[in-house]
Design a protein around this motif. Structure first.
Motif, PDB file in Angstrom:
ATOM      1  N   ASN A   1     -41.795 -22.933  31.248  1.00 61.00           N
ATOM      2  CA  ASN A   1     -41.662 -24.344  31.625  1.00 61.00           C
ATOM      3  C   ASN A   1     -40.853 -24.449  32.910  1.00 61.00           C
ATOM      4  OD1 ASN A   1     -41.809 -24.228  28.529  1.00 61.00           O
ATOM      5  ND2 ASN A   1     -42.258 -26.371  28.950  1.00 61.00           N
ATOM      6  N   GLY A   2     -41.217 -25.382  33.786  1.00 60.63           N
ATOM      7  CA  GLY A   2     -40.466 -25.578  35.015  1.00 60.63           C
ATOM      8  C   GLY A   2     -39.016 -25.928  34.729  1.00 60.63           C
ATOM      9  N   MET A   3     -38.079 -25.303  35.437  1.00 63.83           N
ATOM     10  CA  MET A   3     -36.670 -25.547  35.168  1.00 63.83           C
ATOM     11  C   MET A   3     -36.205 -26.914  35.634  1.00 63.83           C
ATOM     12  SD  MET A   3     -34.443 -22.052  35.528  1.00 63.83           S
ATOM     13  CE  MET A   3     -33.002 -22.971  34.990  1.00 63.83           C
ATOM     14  N   ASP A   4     -36.868 -27.486  36.645  1.00 58.55           N
ATOM     15  CA  ASP A   4     -36.401 -28.767  37.167  1.00 58.55           C
ATOM     16  C   ASP A   4     -36.937 -29.957  36.390  1.00 58.55           C
ATOM     17  OD1 ASP A   4     -38.935 -28.203  38.027  1.00 58.55           O
ATOM     18  OD2 ASP A   4     -38.631 -28.875  40.090  1.00 58.55           O
ATOM     19  N   ASP A   5     -38.136 -29.809  35.802  1.00 57.10           N
ATOM     20  CA  ASP A   5     -38.712 -30.952  35.085  1.00 57.10           C
ATOM     21  C   ASP A   5     -39.369 -30.576  33.761  1.00 57.10           C
ATOM     22  OD1 ASP A   5     -40.970 -29.623  35.946  1.00 57.10           O
ATOM     23  OD2 ASP A   5     -41.611 -31.191  37.341  1.00 57.10           O
ATOM     24  N   GLY A   6     -39.388 -29.291  33.412  1.00 55.97           N
ATOM     25  CA  GLY A   6     -39.961 -28.858  32.143  1.00 55.97           C
ATOM     26  C   GLY A   6     -41.467 -28.827  32.089  1.00 55.97           C
TER      27      GLY A   6
ATOM     28  N   SER B   1     -28.737 -30.768  21.172  1.00 57.61           N
ATOM     29  CA  SER B   1     -28.125 -31.561  22.238  1.00 57.61           C
ATOM     30  C   SER B   1     -28.552 -30.891  23.536  1.00 57.61           C
ATOM     31  CB  SER B   1     -26.595 -31.581  22.103  1.00 57.61           C
ATOM     32  OG  SER B   1     -26.015 -32.273  23.199  1.00 57.61           O
ATOM     33  N   ARG B   2     -29.537 -31.481  24.204  1.00 58.75           N
ATOM     34  CA  ARG B   2     -30.170 -30.832  25.357  1.00 58.75           C
ATOM     35  C   ARG B   2     -29.765 -31.504  26.658  1.00 58.75           C
ATOM     36  NH1 ARG B   2     -36.590 -30.760  26.516  1.00 58.75           N
ATOM     37  NH2 ARG B   2     -36.074 -32.751  27.477  1.00 58.75           N
ATOM     38  N   GLN B   3     -29.438 -30.669  27.645  1.00 60.92           N
ATOM     39  CA  GLN B   3     -29.070 -31.194  28.957  1.00 60.92           C
ATOM     40  C   GLN B   3     -30.257 -31.925  29.588  1.00 60.92           C
ATOM     41  OE1 GLN B   3     -28.961 -27.916  28.075  1.00 60.92           O
ATOM     42  NE2 GLN B   3     -27.053 -26.928  28.744  1.00 60.92           N
ATOM     43  N   PRO B   4     -29.968 -32.980  30.379  1.00 61.30           N
ATOM     44  CA  PRO B   4     -31.061 -33.660  31.096  1.00 61.30           C
ATOM     45  C   PRO B   4     -31.692 -32.706  32.116  1.00 61.30           C
ATOM     46  CG  PRO B   4     -29.050 -34.981  31.110  1.00 61.30           C
ATOM     47  CD  PRO B   4     -28.671 -33.628  30.612  1.00 61.30           C
ATOM     48  N   TYR B   5     -32.968 -32.911  32.371  1.00 58.18           N
ATOM     49  CA  TYR B   5     -33.620 -32.143  33.429  1.00 58.18           C
ATOM     50  C   TYR B   5     -33.032 -32.526  34.788  1.00 58.18           C
ATOM     51  CZ  TYR B   5     -37.227 -30.236  30.368  1.00 58.18           C
ATOM     52  OH  TYR B   5     -37.894 -29.550  29.399  1.00 58.18           O
ATOM     53  N   HIS B   6     -33.128 -31.600  35.709  1.00 56.16           N
ATOM     54  CA  HIS B   6     -32.569 -31.796  37.047  1.00 56.16           C
ATOM     55  C   HIS B   6     -33.065 -33.087  37.685  1.00 56.16           C
ATOM     56  CE1 HIS B   6     -31.100 -30.462  41.051  1.00 56.16           C
ATOM     57  NE2 HIS B   6     -32.174 -31.104  41.486  1.00 56.16           N
TER      58      HIS B   6
ATOM     59  N   ARG C   1     -30.678 -17.674  33.547  1.00 58.10           N
ATOM     60  CA  ARG C   1     -31.705 -18.048  34.528  1.00 58.10           C
ATOM     61  C   ARG C   1     -31.042 -18.638  35.765  1.00 58.10           C
ATOM     62  NH1 ARG C   1     -34.845 -22.225  30.594  1.00 58.10           N
ATOM     63  NH2 ARG C   1     -34.180 -21.236  28.656  1.00 58.10           N
ATOM     64  N   THR C   2     -31.642 -18.370  36.928  1.00 59.45           N
ATOM     65  CA  THR C   2     -31.249 -19.044  38.159  1.00 59.45           C
ATOM     66  C   THR C   2     -32.507 -19.443  38.908  1.00 59.45           C
ATOM     67  OG1 THR C   2     -29.947 -18.887  40.203  1.00 59.45           O
ATOM     68  CG2 THR C   2     -31.030 -16.873  39.441  1.00 59.45           C
ATOM     69  N   PHE C   3     -32.511 -20.650  39.428  1.00 56.75           N
ATOM     70  CA  PHE C   3     -33.723 -21.241  40.000  1.00 56.75           C
ATOM     71  C   PHE C   3     -33.366 -21.960  41.288  1.00 56.75           C
ATOM     72  CE2 PHE C   3     -36.377 -24.990  40.583  1.00 56.75           C
ATOM     73  CZ  PHE C   3     -37.670 -24.537  40.348  1.00 56.75           C
ATOM     74  N   LYS C   4     -34.143 -21.717  42.325  1.00 55.85           N
ATOM     75  CA  LYS C   4     -34.013 -22.477  43.564  1.00 55.85           C
ATOM     76  C   LYS C   4     -35.367 -23.060  43.920  1.00 55.85           C
ATOM     77  CE  LYS C   4     -32.693 -22.462  48.433  1.00 55.85           C
ATOM     78  NZ  LYS C   4     -32.259 -21.682  49.614  1.00 55.85           N
ATOM     79  N   GLY C   5     -35.421 -24.376  44.088  1.00 54.47           N
ATOM     80  CA  GLY C   5     -36.654 -25.052  44.452  1.00 54.47           C
ATOM     81  C   GLY C   5     -36.558 -25.673  45.825  1.00 54.47           C
ATOM     82  N   GLU C   6     -37.669 -25.688  46.540  1.00 57.24           N
ATOM     83  CA  GLU C   6     -37.751 -26.298  47.870  1.00 57.24           C
ATOM     84  C   GLU C   6     -38.908 -27.280  47.871  1.00 57.24           C
ATOM     85  OE1 GLU C   6     -38.373 -22.827  50.180  1.00 57.24           O
ATOM     86  OE2 GLU C   6     -36.245 -22.337  50.353  1.00 57.24           O
TER      87      GLU C   6
ATOM     88  N   HIS D   1     -40.642 -22.215  44.939  1.00 48.30           N
ATOM     89  CA  HIS D   1     -39.456 -21.863  44.153  1.00 48.30           C
ATOM     90  C   HIS D   1     -39.298 -20.360  44.020  1.00 48.30           C
ATOM     91  CE1 HIS D   1     -42.350 -21.718  40.641  1.00 48.30           C
ATOM     92  NE2 HIS D   1     -41.650 -20.626  40.427  1.00 48.30           N
ATOM     93  N   GLN D   2     -38.059 -19.968  43.731  1.00 46.05           N
ATOM     94  CA  GLN D   2     -37.720 -18.611  43.334  1.00 46.05           C
ATOM     95  C   GLN D   2     -36.958 -18.721  42.012  1.00 46.05           C
ATOM     96  OE1 GLN D   2     -38.525 -19.361  47.007  1.00 46.05           O
ATOM     97  NE2 GLN D   2     -36.309 -19.428  46.896  1.00 46.05           N
ATOM     98  N   TRP D   3     -37.357 -17.920  41.022  1.00 46.48           N
ATOM     99  CA  TRP D   3     -36.781 -18.024  39.682  1.00 46.48           C
ATOM    100  C   TRP D   3     -36.535 -16.615  39.160  1.00 46.48           C
ATOM    101  CZ3 TRP D   3     -39.663 -21.063  35.224  1.00 46.48           C
ATOM    102  CH2 TRP D   3     -38.894 -21.044  34.063  1.00 46.48           C
ATOM    103  N   TYR D   4     -35.291 -16.340  38.738  1.00 49.30           N
ATOM    104  CA  TYR D   4     -34.925 -15.032  38.198  1.00 49.30           C
ATOM    105  C   TYR D   4     -34.247 -15.242  36.844  1.00 49.30           C
ATOM    106  CZ  TYR D   4     -35.628 -13.844  43.093  1.00 49.30           C
ATOM    107  OH  TYR D   4     -36.166 -13.707  44.351  1.00 49.30           O
ATOM    108  N   GLY D   5     -34.542 -14.358  35.892  1.00 46.13           N
ATOM    109  CA  GLY D   5     -33.975 -14.548  34.563  1.00 46.13           C
ATOM    110  C   GLY D   5     -33.846 -13.260  33.779  1.00 46.13           C
TER     111      GLY D   5
END
Length: 817
Positions: A124-129, A539-544, A399-404, A373-377
């Motif tokens: 799933n996309g890390m920024d919006d699922g 209890s889930r964090q909001p998406y970016h 996980r670490t994610f960078k989106g452009e 994006h670049q995603w490493y986990g």
């Protein structure tokens, strides 16, 4: 031909060191009668991080779809989601948007709130699922099985699998050397070819398999062509009996033209395959909206048998996404191509001729919205058997994610340049002349890297996530119990290079903690009967995308963790030739954020006068509370050796609670309006709340079998958008209910043994056998009496809808080498 050669050199491979065990006759009988065929021999490395129902003795609501079923059902132009359509509480829609545009709703929850895992790796996309199936078109080639876990699921990861968890398990390599070739054709000039080869295990230590795939087709609706390749290559090494290593690399570069939802008025006038994204330039039909993307995924698996009672499984993975979607350039100083009222297609030729003649600044152009994006986990799980009855797991998920995200030019449509004047880092403005190809192979490196090649918006984001999970499970005789817990922290930060000066481009860094707790128990009664109960709280964090407002660095101070409560009861029965599963569930979801969209047309342009017709307004709805409850039944019966019967039913009651704050944005991400809408008591749309179906497989003679599946969908409601509240005086209240519909799919298979090693298989499918005409989804909520308009099967013709596909067909030939 050139494109076919490109596909012929795309490589795909996978490897497994699991021993290939030929089942005994008794094993074969059990597998045929059991609702969930054991996946024990299908797994590649990383078994400890692939959370399957078989691996946990306390039951859950799950359905396993085998490789054979995937190959038979997912043929032709279908996404792998076609294999899910005969599963209770699962609704598949969106196919009419084009190749890879399908979506899956599970127990009333969309894909952004359902977990999808590839060999234990989150996708799933890390920024919006979200999950875009066009990025995973190769899944039907590489998946050996898919296990759909509805509801809480068995995943130990710190993820909220509220709708469910879909585990994709990649195909296992045969122990023996060999290969396979397949070719398929389908309606609308679709073609696909696949070649694979397995080295087998070399010295019982090393092995490789390769597979290559190319597909192309014109699409079902007008102007929805597509083309792509699939590659999946894997190398494995077993240095000792205690260690197994495997490295794999896979991807599915593709492009496909898209179709919009359209009003029923236009679809009835111009035909169900009408697509108003299309028009002609120099006699060639073009589509303003094209999705193009390549998302390679690499992972390294390591399995370590530490001791008799202890094992460690680890997967280190990476993903690089490149590509985006095209559309008409809109905003100040621009106009979209007008529509030709005779055909409904866009009159692009006149605009192109005008700009070619006059040159200068473009009034109409094709832009590309890029999402790189670049995603490493890393996922690791330690399993320890404390006693014969007590098992313990503990692990990490990092996980670490960078989106452009930015817009660039795709086609100037005869003009010389586009002027950008709103970039605060370039207050004097600049002209853009460079254009970029919507080709997934070019998109790897050929995209706008200079700020002065970007228009409308330009920002990046960084998301870091760390989670720890643990599980105890106790099993003795006829009783099992488990408890899971997970805690996680997520940080989010944003850089905006367009709406802020360089000194202010960086946002505040946000940090949120989350957790989940799950537990359950089961009792086995008289061997054939099993009852179970599971409960969970998240209890889930909001998406970016929900933490920052207005598509800027504005922090959403009201964004809170989403709170989810899930309860589940189940009963399982299994005898020699009959099995049945019954489940009841109750789920509440608070502080939820949802999204929807509305196509702006000439008829509804009064809602948002500044938005150009032919483009979308997107909505973000915050503070939503939902209550989902329902019943599910799934069963199978084999009265004789050559006949297998299956059936399912699901009844849902999914409603909204309270009110929501809704924000509307145009395609350039400008905020248009903020409204409050009362949703209390309204039905959740986008999926049928009543479903039932039945199917059979009958072996006519040895080597020839026929099968058919019937499904019925009812209580299907349109997605409710806040746009309608701007015109509530006429739109009416309540939900838009779509007509019920039923479909029949059928197929025939012929298997012929050529030699001891080679087998020939032929498969022919017809989907929607009776060519049923039905509405699959709607994105508006106009009631029957709105503006006194005409209706179609009781639906106001002002509503924007997708019709489902009519009758389609496909044929595949497969030969083992």
């Amino acid at each position: 031909m050139k494109l076919l050669l490109v596909g012929a050199f795309a490589l795909t491979a996978t490897l497994s060191f699991a021993q290939v065990v030929e089942p005994t006759d008794s094993t074969k009988v059990v597998q045929q009668e059991d609702e969930n065929v054991s996946l024990g021999e299908t797994l590649i490395v990383g078994k400890g991080v692939i959370d399957l129902a078989d691996d946990r003795k306390t039951p859950i609501a799950a359905t396993t779809i085998t490789k054979e079923a995937i190959q038979q059902k997912v043929a032709g132009a279908s996404d792998i989601t076609q294999a899910f359509v005969n599963t209770p509480s699962v609704y598949v829609a969106g196919q009419s948007g084009g190749f890879g545009e399908s979506r899956v709703v599970t127990r009333g929850f969309d894909q952004s709130n359902t977990a999808f895992l590839l060999n234990g790796q989150p996708i799933n996309g890390m920024d919006d699922g979200k999950v875009y199936w066009s990025n995973w078109s190769g899944m039907s080639d590489i998946a050996n099985a898919v296990q759909i876990q509805r509801g809480l699921g068995s995943s130990k990861l710190a993820i909220s699998s509220v709708g469910g968890t879909y585990n994709f398990v990649t195909k296992a390599t045969e122990k023996k050397e060999g290969g396979e070739f397949s070719a398929g054709i389908a309606n609308n000039y679709y073609f696909k070819s696949t070649f694979s080869y397995n080295t087998g295990l070399i010295n019982n230590k090393f092995g490789v398999s390769i597979m290559m795939t190319h597909w192309q087709g014109n699409g079902y609706n007008i102007g929805t062509k597509g083309e792509g390749q699939n590659y999946f290559i894997s190398f494995g090494y077993k240095p000792s009996k205690h260690h197994t290593l495997n490295f794999l690399f896979t991807g599915a570069p593709q492009w496909h033209d898209q179709s919009n939802v359209n009003t029923l008025t236009d679809l009835l006038k111009y035909g169900r395959k009408y697509n108003n994204n299309t028009g002609y330039v120099n006699g060639k039909l073009i589509n303003e909206r094209r999705n193009y993307y390549q998302k390679p995924v690499a992972n390294l698996n390591w399995d370590w048998e530490i001791g008799k009672n202890t094992s460690l499984s680890t997967v280190l993975y990476a993903s690089w996404g490149r590509g985006g979607g095209t559309g008409p350039m809109t905003g100040a100083g621009t106009v979209s191509a007008t529509r030709n009222t005779d055909t409904g297609l866009k009159n692009i030729q006149d605009q192109f001729d005008l700009q070619s003649q006059n040159g200068g600044n473009a009034n109409y152009a094709i832009r590309q919205s890029v999402n790189n994006h670049q995603w490493y986990g890393l996922v690791t799980n330690l399993n320890h058997k404390i006693t014969d009855n007590l098992n313990f797991n503990v692990g990490f998920d990092l996980r670490t994610f960078k989106g452009e995200h930015f817009q660039q030019l795709g086609n100037l449509m005869g003009a010389d340049y586009v002027t950008v004047s709103k970039n605060l880092q370039y207050p004097n403005g600049y002209n853009i002349t460079n254009t970029f190809s919507p080709n997934p192979w070019n998109a790897i490196s050929h995209y706008a890297k200079n700020a002065t090649d970007k228009l409308s918006y330009n920002y990046s984001e960084r998301i870091n996530y760390g989670g720890m999970f643990g599980q105890f499970e106790y099993a003795k005789e006829n009783f099992t119990a488990f408890f899971q817990g997970a805690v996680s922290n997520q940080t989010n930060q944003r850089w905006d290079y367009f709406n802020y000066t360089k000194e202010n481009e960086k946002s505040q860094k946000l940090s949120h903690w989350g957790y989940n707790l799950k537990g359950g128990l089961s009792f086995t009664i008289a061997e054939n009967h099993k009852v179970f109960a599971n409960a969970g709280y998240y209890s889930r964090q909001p998406y970016h995308n929900n933490l920052f407002m207005n598509n800027k660095n504005d922090v959403n101070t009201s964004a809170k963790n989403e709170r989810i409560l899930g309860l589940e009861l189940g009963y399982k029965f299994k005898s020699r030739n009959f099995w049945a599963n019954f489940n009841a569930y109750y789920t509440t979801w608070e502080n939820r954020v949802t999204g929807s969209s509305l196509l702006i047309t000439d008829s509804n342009n009064n809602l948002y006068p500044t938005v150009t017709p032919g483009t979308y307004v997107n909505f973000v709805n915050q503070g939503v509370k939902q209550e989902h409850k329902g019943l599910e039944l799934e069963m199978g019966y084999k009265p004789i050796r050559t006949l297998e019967l299956k059936g399912y039913a699901s009844l849902g009651d999914w409603k909204y609670k309270g009110s929501t704050i809704s924000r509307a944005y145009d395609e350039n991400q400008n905020l248009l309006a903020t409204t409050t809408e009362k949703l209390d008591g309204l039905r959740v749309g986008d999926a049928a709340q009543t479903q039932f179906g039945a199917g059979f497989v009958y072996q006519v003679i040895k080597g020839i079998s026929v099968d058919a599946d019937y499904r019925y969908n009812d209580r299907l409601y349109g997605s409710r958008t806040s746009a309608v509240t701007n015109d509530t005086a006429n739109s009416g209240s309540g939900n838009l209910r779509l007509p019920s519909y039923n479909l029949m799919d059928a197929g025939i298979t012929w298997n012929y043994k050529l030699t001891d090693r080679n087998k020939l298989s032929l498969r022919f499918n017809v989907n929607n056998v009776f060519n049923t005409i039905y509405i699959q989804e709607a994105s508006t909520n106009y009631q029957a009496d709105y503006k006194g308009a005409q209706t179609y099967k009781g639906v106001n013709v002002n509503n924007q809808v997708f019709f489902g596909y009519g009758r389609t067909w496909n044929a595949t030939v497969r030969i083992t080498l």
